[in-house]
Design a protein around this motif. Structure first.
Motif, PDB file in Angstrom:
ATOM      1  N   ARG A   5       0.837  -1.199   0.000  1.00 45.40           N
ATOM      2  CA  ARG A   5       0.000   0.000   0.000  1.00 45.40           C
ATOM      3  C   ARG A   5       0.877   1.257   0.000  1.00 45.40           C
ATOM      4  NH1 ARG A   5      -5.012  -1.975   0.726  1.00 45.40           N
ATOM      5  NH2 ARG A   5      -5.173  -3.994   1.776  1.00 45.40           N
ATOM      6  N   ILE A   6       0.258   2.368  -0.353  1.00 42.48           N
ATOM      7  CA  ILE A   6       0.991   3.628  -0.457  1.00 42.48           C
ATOM      8  C   ILE A   6       1.546   4.052   0.899  1.00 42.48           C
ATOM      9  CG2 ILE A   6       0.768   6.089  -0.977  1.00 42.48           C
ATOM     10  CD1 ILE A   6      -1.386   5.328  -3.013  1.00 42.48           C
ATOM     11  N   ALA A   7       2.814   4.459   0.919  1.00 46.50           N
ATOM     12  CA  ALA A   7       3.455   4.961   2.140  1.00 46.50           C
ATOM     13  C   ALA A   7       3.131   6.450   2.272  1.00 46.50           C
ATOM     14  CB  ALA A   7       4.958   4.716   2.093  1.00 46.50           C
ATOM     15  N   LEU A   8       1.923   6.756   2.724  1.00 51.58           N
ATOM     16  CA  LEU A   8       1.420   8.128   2.709  1.00 51.58           C
ATOM     17  C   LEU A   8       2.286   9.093   3.507  1.00 51.58           C
ATOM     18  CD1 LEU A   8      -2.437   7.529   2.980  1.00 51.58           C
ATOM     19  CD2 LEU A   8      -1.171   8.437   1.027  1.00 51.58           C
ATOM     20  N   GLU A   9       2.648   8.706   4.723  1.00 50.56           N
ATOM     21  CA  GLU A   9       3.429   9.612   5.569  1.00 50.56           C
ATOM     22  C   GLU A   9       4.792   9.901   4.946  1.00 50.56           C
ATOM     23  OE1 GLU A   9       5.152   9.850  10.153  1.00 50.56           O
ATOM     24  OE2 GLU A   9       3.657   8.334   9.612  1.00 50.56           O
ATOM     25  N   ALA A  57       3.470  -1.768  -8.394  1.00 46.06           N
ATOM     26  CA  ALA A  57       3.225  -2.281  -7.038  1.00 46.06           C
ATOM     27  C   ALA A  57       1.875  -1.801  -6.505  1.00 46.06           C
ATOM     28  CB  ALA A  57       4.349  -1.846  -6.104  1.00 46.06           C
ATOM     29  N   LEU A  58       1.560  -0.523  -6.739  1.00 44.86           N
ATOM     30  CA  LEU A  58       0.278   0.000  -6.269  1.00 44.86           C
ATOM     31  C   LEU A  58      -0.889  -0.662  -7.001  1.00 44.86           C
ATOM     32  CD1 LEU A  58       1.091   3.808  -5.991  1.00 44.86           C
ATOM     33  CD2 LEU A  58       0.895   2.170  -4.135  1.00 44.86           C
ATOM     34  N   GLY A  59      -0.736  -0.812  -8.319  1.00 44.45           N
ATOM     35  CA  GLY A  59      -1.790  -1.453  -9.095  1.00 44.45           C
ATOM     36  C   GLY A  59      -2.000  -2.904  -8.696  1.00 44.45           C
ATOM     37  N   MET A 119      -0.012   9.089  -9.463  1.00 47.04           N
ATOM     38  CA  MET A 119       0.018  10.492  -9.872  1.00 47.04           C
ATOM     39  C   MET A 119      -0.862  11.371  -8.986  1.00 47.04           C
ATOM     40  SD  MET A 119       2.247  10.779 -12.165  1.00 47.04           S
ATOM     41  CE  MET A 119       3.135   9.415 -11.411  1.00 47.04           C
ATOM     42  N   ALA A 120      -1.939  10.781  -8.463  1.00 48.20           N
ATOM     43  CA  ALA A 120      -2.844  11.558  -7.598  1.00 48.20           C
ATOM     44  C   ALA A 120      -2.120  12.065  -6.356  1.00 48.20           C
ATOM     45  CB  ALA A 120      -4.039  10.702  -7.197  1.00 48.20           C
ATOM     46  N   LEU A 121      -1.093  11.342  -5.939  1.00 47.81           N
ATOM     47  CA  LEU A 121      -0.352  11.738  -4.739  1.00 47.81           C
ATOM     48  C   LEU A 121       0.441  13.026  -4.967  1.00 47.81           C
ATOM     49  CD1 LEU A 121       1.066   8.231  -3.782  1.00 47.81           C
ATOM     50  CD2 LEU A 121      -0.773   9.443  -2.625  1.00 47.81           C
TER      51      LEU A 121
END
Length: 350
Positions: A34-38, A66-68, A108-110
């Motif tokens: 999953r995305i490493a948001l922090e 990886a995200l997909g 890209m949304a990030l």
């Protein structure tokens, strides 16, 4: 943090202005995919800070596949409860190009607030028109104070699994970052990974040591690479290949960890973090190989020097001193390389 005399040039804004920064999949994602948001929030803030400091920043990011893959696994688990957990974890069940197509929008949304997306494939770089247009577009984006973000368009890439280099142009996002650094005349390339830098052996081996400055003559052939990261394509071997390629073209490179949000700042402050690949001193221009030509040139220069006033000669000496001081990092590295070659040739220390 320890300062490194070989890295003093990294602090000079007149020398280092345009940066290409590559962020690996292991930095973009958590261990569960999953995305490493922090972590990415810290990265985005750091890049915006660099932009406000008048650095020109170009970002190359991995992570779409990886995200997909994680998104598709979640969808499969919801719609097909008969799938076992082993099936969901098997990458062969999820085509890489499909994963890229699904993951690219999320990636890209990030970055959408301050970045401009540029998707490329190895085929694009075969055309001179594309290279010209690429440079014009990036220059315009940088003039608008935005940050171009590049990623290989895996969904339509002509390369097939396991992503072998069939084009000779680039073969992963590390080599893409090196190519862009050369095409766009970057002053520094930073490759961010999930380890502190290049080690003499696998990072998990307690006997492995972090290599602070990569000397081609000393370290080539003496490094044992461990397994590549849990995600991504080439691991550290690919990063070293890309770094050597860029450094040979006259662009210094630093490989460092993307887990520390302050590492980019530390690199630009000349601190001893990660592994520095100094630019190749032989890229400064063609060398005069003929001894007679060198002698004739020296004689002519001596005549011109004698014809100058004492003030002019003094100015030249001061300029030489400034040049020696400004290039001390190159001189130091090349001297060490010469010593290594002499030792390999059997010469003893005096």
């Amino acid at each position: 943090m320890e300062q490194d005399i070989d890295r003093a040039f990294l602090k000079d804004r007149n020398v280092i202005k345009r940066l290409v920064i590559k962020v690996g999949t292991a930095v973009v994602t958590e261990k569960d995919g999953r995305i490493a948001l922090e972590r990415l929030q810290v990265l985005c803030e750091k890049l915006k800070e660099l932009r406000s400091q008048e650095y020109e920043v170009i970002l190359v990011t991995s992570g779409a596949v990886a995200l997909g893959r994680q998104v598709l696994r979640d969808r499969i688990s919801v719609h097909n409860s008969s799938c076992s957990s082993a099936d969901l974890q098997n990458p062969a069940e999820l085509h890489g190009k499909a994963c890229a197509a699904v993951g690219q929008p999320d990636l890209m949304a990030l970055f959408k607030t301050v970045f401009s997306e540029c998707l490329v494939t190895e085929s694009d770089f075969r055309g001179k028109d594309f290279q010209r247009q690429l440079k014009e577009t990036v220059e315009h984006l940088l003039s608008l104070k935005t940050i171009p973000i590049f990623n290989e368009n895996d969904a339509v890439s002509t390369r097939t699994d396991p992503h072998e280099d069939s084009s000779g142009i680039f073969w992963d996002n590390d080599s893409l970052a090196a190519l862009l650094a050369k095409e766009l005349k970057a002053d520094l390339l930073i490759l961010m990974s999930d380890v502190e830098g290049l080690y003499s052996g696998p990072p998990s081996d307690t006997n492995s040591e972090l290599i602070h400055t990569y000397i081609k003559e000393r370290h080539r052939g003496e490094i044992t690479f461990g397994e590549k990261s849990r995600v991504g394509r080439g691991g550290m071997a690919a990063k070293v290949k890309a770094a050597v390629d860029a450094a040979s073209a006259g662009i210094p490179v630093v490989i460092t960890s993307g887990f520390d949000g302050q590492n980019i700042t530390k690199v630009l402050q000349g601190e001893r973090v990660g592994t520095l690949f100094p630019l190749d001193a032989n890229t400064g221009g063609p060398l005069v190989e003929n001894a007679r030509e060198m002698a004739v040139a020296a004689k002519e220069s001596s005549r011109r020097l004698q014809a100058m006033t004492s003030e002019q000669r003094k100015r030249i000496l001061l300029d030489i001193a400034d040049a020696l001081e400004g290039n001390s990092h190159i001189i130091h590295v090349e001297n060490e390389a010469d010593i290594c070659e002499a030792e390999h040739a059997g010469y003893e220390n005096p």
